[in-house]
Design a protein around this motif. Structure first.
Motif, PDB file in Angstrom:
ATOM      1  N   SER A 376      52.577 146.601 130.759  1.00  0.00           N
ATOM      2  CA  SER A 376      52.101 146.264 129.428  1.00  0.00           C
ATOM      3  C   SER A 376      51.378 147.458 128.825  1.00  0.00           C
ATOM      4  O   SER A 376      50.669 148.184 129.517  1.00  0.00           O
ATOM      5  CB  SER A 376      51.146 145.072 129.500  1.00  0.00           C
ATOM      6  OG  SER A 376      50.463 144.894 128.287  1.00  0.00           O
ATOM      7  N   LYS A 377      51.546 147.618 127.533  1.00  0.00           N
ATOM      8  CA  LYS A 377      50.849 148.712 126.858  1.00  0.00           C
ATOM      9  C   LYS A 377      49.340 148.501 126.855  1.00  0.00           C
ATOM     10  O   LYS A 377      48.564 149.451 126.891  1.00  0.00           O
ATOM     11  CB  LYS A 377      51.347 148.836 125.414  1.00  0.00           C
ATOM     12  CG  LYS A 377      52.768 149.359 125.296  1.00  0.00           C
ATOM     13  CD  LYS A 377      53.195 149.515 123.855  1.00  0.00           C
ATOM     14  CE  LYS A 377      53.371 148.172 123.192  1.00  0.00           C
ATOM     15  NZ  LYS A 377      53.914 148.278 121.813  1.00  0.00           N
ATOM     16  N   ILE A 383      52.627 142.051 132.276  1.00  0.00           N
ATOM     17  CA  ILE A 383      53.199 141.779 130.961  1.00  0.00           C
ATOM     18  C   ILE A 383      52.488 140.562 130.380  1.00  0.00           C
ATOM     19  O   ILE A 383      52.249 139.583 131.082  1.00  0.00           O
ATOM     20  CB  ILE A 383      54.713 141.506 131.067  1.00  0.00           C
ATOM     21  CG1 ILE A 383      55.409 142.683 131.747  1.00  0.00           C
ATOM     22  CG2 ILE A 383      55.314 141.258 129.689  1.00  0.00           C
ATOM     23  CD1 ILE A 383      55.298 143.978 131.009  1.00  0.00           C
ATOM     24  N   ASP A 387      52.725 140.868 124.469  1.00  0.00           N
ATOM     25  CA  ASP A 387      53.878 141.752 124.601  1.00  0.00           C
ATOM     26  C   ASP A 387      55.170 141.036 124.243  1.00  0.00           C
ATOM     27  O   ASP A 387      56.032 141.583 123.545  1.00  0.00           O
ATOM     28  CB  ASP A 387      53.985 142.287 126.043  1.00  0.00           C
ATOM     29  CG  ASP A 387      52.807 143.160 126.442  1.00  0.00           C
ATOM     30  OD1 ASP A 387      52.316 143.921 125.592  1.00  0.00           O
ATOM     31  OD2 ASP A 387      52.383 143.069 127.600  1.00  0.00           O
ATOM     32  N   GLU A 390      55.320 140.293 120.455  1.00  0.00           N
ATOM     33  CA  GLU A 390      55.585 141.536 119.718  1.00  0.00           C
ATOM     34  C   GLU A 390      57.067 141.906 119.796  1.00  0.00           C
ATOM     35  O   GLU A 390      57.653 142.416 118.843  1.00  0.00           O
ATOM     36  CB  GLU A 390      54.739 142.680 120.283  1.00  0.00           C
ATOM     37  CG  GLU A 390      54.936 144.006 119.552  1.00  0.00           C
ATOM     38  CD  GLU A 390      54.093 145.121 120.141  1.00  0.00           C
ATOM     39  OE1 GLU A 390      54.369 146.298 119.819  1.00  0.00           O
ATOM     40  OE2 GLU A 390      53.176 144.834 120.940  1.00  0.00           O
TER      41      GLU A 390
END
Length: 554
Positions: A376-377, A383, A387, A390
């Motif tokens: 995940s960013k 995750i 996420d 988006e």
């Protein structure tokens, strides 16, 4: 005529047939099953009533089926009844009787598909309940979609449902989270057993903004501030994320309250008094094997601290004290052991273990370009719900998570679910709804009145095979919702909606609805418009149960 009404007609006819022959009507089942045969050539519906009842009546199944076929064929609603195989009964409905389903949908509106078989049941539905130490991961996201849909479905069948989130704000994981916040605020790496990710730094920065002098305070006071403010911020983020995902809860229950209120101590003392706790090797153990669990469970550990199950026991008692007669727990794949221990805890408290129901959901994987998505960013190692949303949007995310049985691991192809084509199941269903809404708007623009349930429509004109298939598919909806509620399987509604969308698309390709050019609207136009209005209503109702939008335009 809906399948339920047809089942009632078949049974009533069977009662008359047996009574006329002096046979015992008690041999008939209380509920008659009528189903749509896989092969349309076998009729609109089929029933195995003769096979079910013949032995108890001392009659050959085909002979009994023959008596029933003759009597049913005389009914105005039945166009044809014939015996098949060892004693099955295949039925074709008269077109006007079949079309009455359309009238029923138009009359019921958004109430079509609702029932009352769960009326009087008070259900506590606990789901998600993710630790407030990070954003909701993809596994919790599955329960956010499935749990919310299940709550809607149970309510649609009459239950009083309370959606509850168990806020795990007690225990070691909170201490690790607080230490991670302090480390981030001091510009240090996360502790070895702590939490990493940009979100930790963001929360730590917000704590510093609100309490600028916190790092100059004594260590104990520091930790208290980071716990109070930081955990609160994390939980606010979780609640907002869930709300944006269209999943809201009636109750947010704090685990810590069970300990501070004395509820845990009271539950432990009750179990000691009943003899269902015993002392061994410095710890207090629940005799859970006596109530079906695979092993006894420690409730108070040898260091004097309550084990996690102590809170579970007190929490169950609290739910029952609030008047719930069924407590459904929706847990992750690593919680299989909780089925036995929670039921055993209920039994040890002298309660009915069947007031506890545990649903286990398997893992979810995201795939993009044929490869797993692993990082995940924002969260670093997992995750998250954010996420997924988006990547594909709320509607597609919810539908993708609900569409499959939770018993199986789910792979979500982000490329597929972001497409605006019929390959994407949610687009396929939503497009059918939008197409229907457009057709009804076009009718209004042409000055053609869309029929209502008030009458004036000749449903006997709906004789095309595609019309019949669409009507019968619409008629299945209440039974699908009822089965989804009974089996706790919201995916049945999603799969049904795809079947309904398919039936509509095939109908639309074969049957022209609106007049063209200088043509005048005809009684057939009115009947087909009524059918389209009913199909649109059922698609909207089903999507609503899943918490997915029913767009008017796409």
């Amino acid at each position: 005529m809906t399948p339920a009404a047809l089942a009632d007609l078949v049974r009533a006819t069977a009662v008359d047939v047996l009574s006329a022959r002096g046979l015992d009507t008690a041999a008939l089942p209380d509920a008659v099953t009528v189903e749509r045969p896989r092969n349309p050539e076998h009729g609109d519906y089929a029933t195995n009533l003769a096979l079910q009842s013949a032995k108890r009546l001392g009659v050959a199944p085909r002979e009994l089926a023959g008596w029933l076929a003759e009597a049913l064929a005389a009914q105005d609603a039945i166009a044809e009844a014939e015996v098949a195989g060892p004693g099955f009964l295949n039925l074709r409905l008269a077109a006007d009787a079949q079309g009455a389903i359309v009238r029923e949908v138009l009359a019921a509106g958004d109430g079509y598909g609702r029932g009352d078989e769960l009326a009087g049941r008070r259900i506590n539905l606990e789901f998600v309940s993710a630790n407030p130490t990070g954003p909701i991961h993809i596994g919790g996201t599955r329960w956010a979609a499935v749990g919310d849909a299940l709550g809607r479905i149970l309510a649609a069948r009459g239950a009083a449902v309370t959606r509850e989130y168990y806020f795990n704000d007690a225990g070691a994981q909170i201490d690790r989270f607080v230490r991670s916040l302090v480390a981030a605020a001091e510009g240090k790496p996360a502790p070895e057993d702590g939490y990493a990710g940009d979100y930790v730094a963001d929360i730590a920065a917000e704590v510093l903004r609100r309490e600028p002098d916190v790092l100059s305070r004594p260590a104990g006071e520091q930790h208290e501030v980071f716990r109070r403010v930081g955990v609160g911020l994390m939980f606010d983020h979780i609640k907002q994320t869930l709300h944006d995902f269209r999943t809201d809860f009636d109750v947010y229950f704090h685990e810590d309250s069970l300990h501070t209120s004395g509820a845990v101590d009271a539950a432990v003392e009750e179990l000691k008094a009943s003899g269902n706790l015993y002392f061994h090797e410095g710890a207090w153990w629940l005799r859970s094997t006596e109530f079906g669990d695979d092993k006894d469970r420690p409730v108070i550990k040898s260091d004097g601290q309550p084990a996690y199950i102590a809170g579970d026991i007190a929490y169950f008692k609290d739910k029952r004290a609030r008047g719930f007669d069924l407590c459904i727990y929706m847990l992750g794949a690593d919680h299989h052991g909780y089925i036995g221990r929670l039921k055993a805890a209920a039994a040890a408290l002298g309660d009915d273990p069947n007031t506890v129901e545990v649903l286990i959901g398997q893992m979810v994987n995201l795939v993009r370009d044929g490869r797993p998505v692993r990082m995940s960013k924002r969260a670093g190692t997992v995750i998250t719900l954010d996420d997924l949303v988006e990547a594909v949007g709320v509607d597609a995310a919810r539908y993708a998570l609900v569409r499959s049985s939770v018993d199986a691991t789910l792979d979500i192809d982000l490329d597929l679910w972001s497409r605006r084509t019929n390959e994407n199941p949610v687009f396929y269903v939503q497009y059918a709804h939008a197409r229907l809404a457009s057709l009804l708007r076009n009718a209004a623009e042409l000055g053609v009145e869309v029929p209502t349930a008030a009458g004036g429509v000749d449903y006997g004109l709906l004789t095309h095979d595609r019309e019949g298939d669409l009507i019968r598919t619409i008629g299945e909806y209440p039974r699908v919702v009822g089965t989804a509620a009974e089996l706790r399987e919201p995916h049945r509604v999603a799969r049904y909606l795809e079947e309904l969308a398919s039936a509509y698309h095939k109908f639309y390709d074969s049957c022209r609805v609106l007049p063209q050019g200088d043509e005048e609207a005809t009684p057939l136009t009115a009947a087909r418009l009524a059918l389209c209005a009913a199909a649109r209503q059922v698609l909207a109702n089903g999507l609503g149960l899943l918490g997915v939008g029913a767009p008017e335009r796409m």
